[in-house]
Every structure is written in structure tokens, then in C-alpha cells.
Design a protein around this motif. Sequence first.
Motif, PDB file in Angstrom:
ATOM      1  N   UNK A  54      -5.860  -6.940   4.064  1.00 63.19           N
ATOM      2  CA  UNK A  54      -5.142  -6.057   2.779  1.00 63.19           C
ATOM      3  C   UNK A  54      -6.115  -5.224   1.943  1.00 63.19           C
ATOM      4  N   UNK A  55      -7.327  -5.131   2.400  1.00 64.61           N
ATOM      5  CA  UNK A  55      -8.587  -4.651   1.770  1.00 64.61           C
ATOM      6  C   UNK A  55      -8.393  -3.105   1.526  1.00 64.61           C
ATOM      7  N   UNK A  56      -7.573  -2.356   2.155  1.00 65.78           N
ATOM      8  CA  UNK A  56      -7.062  -1.017   1.856  1.00 65.78           C
ATOM      9  C   UNK A  56      -6.509  -0.733   0.523  1.00 65.78           C
ATOM     10  N   UNK A  57      -5.842  -1.962  -0.038  1.00 68.77           N
ATOM     11  CA  UNK A  57      -5.307  -1.743  -1.297  1.00 68.77           C
ATOM     12  C   UNK A  57      -6.390  -1.943  -2.361  1.00 68.77           C
ATOM     13  N   UNK A  58      -7.344  -2.603  -2.228  1.00 70.54           N
ATOM     14  CA  UNK A  58      -8.568  -2.901  -3.070  1.00 70.54           C
ATOM     15  C   UNK A  58      -9.230  -1.563  -3.031  1.00 70.54           C
ATOM     16  N   UNK A 117       0.924  -1.094  -0.070  1.00 71.20           N
ATOM     17  CA  UNK A 117      -0.158   0.270   0.023  1.00 71.20           C
ATOM     18  C   UNK A 117       0.893   1.343  -0.020  1.00 71.20           C
ATOM     19  N   UNK A 118       2.001   1.125   0.818  1.00 75.99           N
ATOM     20  CA  UNK A 118       2.941   2.360   0.627  1.00 75.99           C
ATOM     21  C   UNK A 118       3.625   2.516  -0.506  1.00 75.99           C
ATOM     22  N   UNK A 162      -2.025  -5.396 -10.703  1.00 75.76           N
ATOM     23  CA  UNK A 162      -2.947  -6.652 -10.184  1.00 75.76           C
ATOM     24  C   UNK A 162      -2.168  -7.355  -9.131  1.00 75.76           C
ATOM     25  N   UNK A 163      -0.747  -7.147  -8.840  1.00 74.29           N
ATOM     26  CA  UNK A 163      -0.008  -7.574  -7.743  1.00 74.29           C
ATOM     27  C   UNK A 163      -0.549  -7.151  -6.561  1.00 74.29           C
ATOM     28  N   UNK A 164      -1.466  -5.917  -6.476  1.00 78.02           N
ATOM     29  CA  UNK A 164      -1.693  -5.307  -5.154  1.00 78.02           C
ATOM     30  C   UNK A 164      -3.359  -5.661  -5.038  1.00 78.02           C
ATOM     31  N   UNK A 165      -3.885  -6.717  -5.782  1.00 79.80           N
ATOM     32  CA  UNK A 165      -5.178  -6.981  -5.732  1.00 79.80           C
ATOM     33  C   UNK A 165      -5.247  -8.479  -5.816  1.00 79.80           C
ATOM     34  N   UNK A 166      -6.459  -8.946  -5.236  1.00 76.02           N
ATOM     35  CA  UNK A 166      -6.809 -10.494  -5.245  1.00 76.02           C
ATOM     36  C   UNK A 166      -7.050 -11.113  -6.465  1.00 76.02           C
ATOM     37  N   UNK A 167      -6.678 -10.302  -7.444  1.00 80.57           N
ATOM     38  CA  UNK A 167      -7.074 -10.796  -8.956  1.00 80.57           C
ATOM     39  C   UNK A 167      -5.767 -11.423  -9.751  1.00 80.57           C
ATOM     40  N   UNK A 168      -5.926 -11.965 -10.695  1.00 78.92           N
ATOM     41  CA  UNK A 168      -5.149 -12.460 -11.618  1.00 78.92           C
ATOM     42  C   UNK A 168      -4.983 -11.266 -12.404  1.00 78.92           C
ATOM     43  N   UNK A 169      -3.785 -11.134 -13.630  1.00 81.59           N
ATOM     44  CA  UNK A 169      -3.848  -9.990 -14.593  1.00 81.59           C
ATOM     45  C   UNK A 169      -5.108  -9.782 -15.332  1.00 81.59           C
TER      46      UNK A 169
END
Length: 330
Positions: free
Chosen positions: A177-181, A6-7, A236-243
Motif C-alpha cells: 500500500x506504499x503508493x498511498x504514502x 488509492x483510486x 489518515x485512513x490512507x496512511x499507516x498513522x493514527x489521526x
Amino acid sequence: MKDPELLYLIGGVVAVLVIASLITETLCRKREPTPTLINLRQRVRAWWWMMLVFGSSLALGRTGVFGFYTLLSFLALREFLTLSPTPRGDHRTLALVFFIVLPLHYLFAWAPWYGMFLIWIPVYSFVFIPIRSALGGDTDRFLERTARIQWGVLTCIYFLSYLPMLLYLPIPGYEGQNAKLLFFVVLVTQISDVMQYVFGKLFGKHPIAPSVSPSKTREGLIFGGLAATGIGTALWWATPFHPGAAAAMSALLVLAGFLGGLVMSAVKRSLGAKDWGRGIPGHGGVLDRLDSLLFAAPLFFHVCGYYLSTDMNEAHGRFEVFDNILHLWQ
């Protein structure tokens, strides 16, 4: 804010703002500033303040985030209702909306009482609003007045509140980690706005709805949308998704953001206004900056929940709700 990824995201946005500030200030000093360049400089400076406020709310945790969006909803609804004069008979209805409906809705969201969050505004509040107006005794344009208040409550409070609710989505392997979402949704949607504005100014020749928003062009939507989708996919690396899923979610945000902005522009034009307010130099009012998020937030929340097979009712039961409220009271 303890999440290093997130940072990294926040640092990346700050770096982009630094570069944008250097470019705009250099151009303004080297040549006679044009209205477009002046507007661009105002927008960049405003983005610094918006980023500071948004980052500060994340640093304060969930309660800070919900408090921040409660304030945003209050300001957005105030702008919405200020553009159209409200007769004396509706003043008590507005007091009900601002001081009961709005805070209770965000309290249910923060608790979280998911079932009540879903129905408090579209069911209970939509019943209470016309009842309160009818008790005022003013029947002149009653349906129009009631519908206007309900639309403002739906968009400025209900739709917008789906953004902080992203913090509660139960995602296996993504806990804490939802703040990143939340950051992802806001970043992609706002970058889409910026890219559409830039490409529209550079290459825009075919307005999509000239009488509604002359600045929204096919070229701006296509090229700006592709740029925003590409940036979202790269994150995508900051989310729960693949690319691939990140690309699809980014495209959804781009389309929903564009349509939300278009609809709110139509509402604005129907009220005879160019901007919702003047609170943010270069952007207009608070609602001018939030309009693209109004449709994107609820759509993303539910599509994301369906794709990831989350169950909000099971994850956030009634006992947790009352425990959280009791903790707040204490």
C-alpha cells in the motif's frame, strides 16, 4: 492502482480539479481577467497535466514510478545548471553527472540497494565531481563551480529520489500500500503550496523574507499550513498513522516544504532569475513545482521510518538487489 483507497484519493483530486476548472473558467468569462486570475487558470490547467503524468507513472508500477522520477531529476538538474553558465572545463563533469551519477543512483534505488543509495551521491559522487573538474585544468572559481554542481546533484537527484523510495519502506500491516504514502506526501506538500498561495493573495500583509520571496507571507504560511495539515489529518485512513500522527507528519511536510521552497528561491535570486524555467505555464519550470518537495521528501522518509521502526537494510538485502538487477538484464 488496484488499491481502491488509492483510486479514491486520485478521484478526489480529479474532482477538486474539475471544480477549480469550472470556477476559474466561469470567472474569466464573466469579467475581465486580471493577471492573478489568468495565472490561476494557467496553474489549474497545468495541474491537470501533472496529475495525468503522475497517475500514469503509478499505473506502470514501481519501475514506472522510478522512471518518472529519473526523468524529473534530469529535467530539474538541467534547469538548475542552465541558469548559470558552465565553463568548457566542466562539460565532462556534467556528462559524468547526467549520464553516470544520475542513472546509477536511480538504479541503486530501484534495485533496491539501500546502503549504496544512501552513500552513492553524498560520498562517492561528491568525490568524483571535483576530481573530474580538476582534471579539466580550469582553476578559475573552482570551489564555487564544484559546489554549485554538487548542490544541484544533492537537491535535484538525491533529495528528490526519496519520494519513490517510499515504495520500499517495510511497514508491518501496510504491505503493498506504499503508493498511498507517496501520494500522501506529494498531495499534502503541493496542497500546502496552493493554500499558502491563495491565503497569501487574500490576506498576506507580512512577508517572511521579502528580498527572497515576496509572495511568502506569515498569513499564507499559517492559514495555508493549517489548511494543508487539516487535509492531511483527514486522510489518515490512507496512511499507516493514527489521526494524531497524520497531523504531525502533515505539519512536518508543510514546514519542510515551505523551507525548501524558501531556500531554492534564495538560490534562484542569487542567480538573478525569477523562475527556474518556463516549461509549466503558471508555475515556471519543473524545479519551481518540485522545490517544496526537495527538503520534505528525505525528512519525511527518515522520520516515518523511525516512527514506524522500519529497517531498510534488513528488508532489502544484497541478494534481492542482485536478483532484481539480473531480472532487469534478462
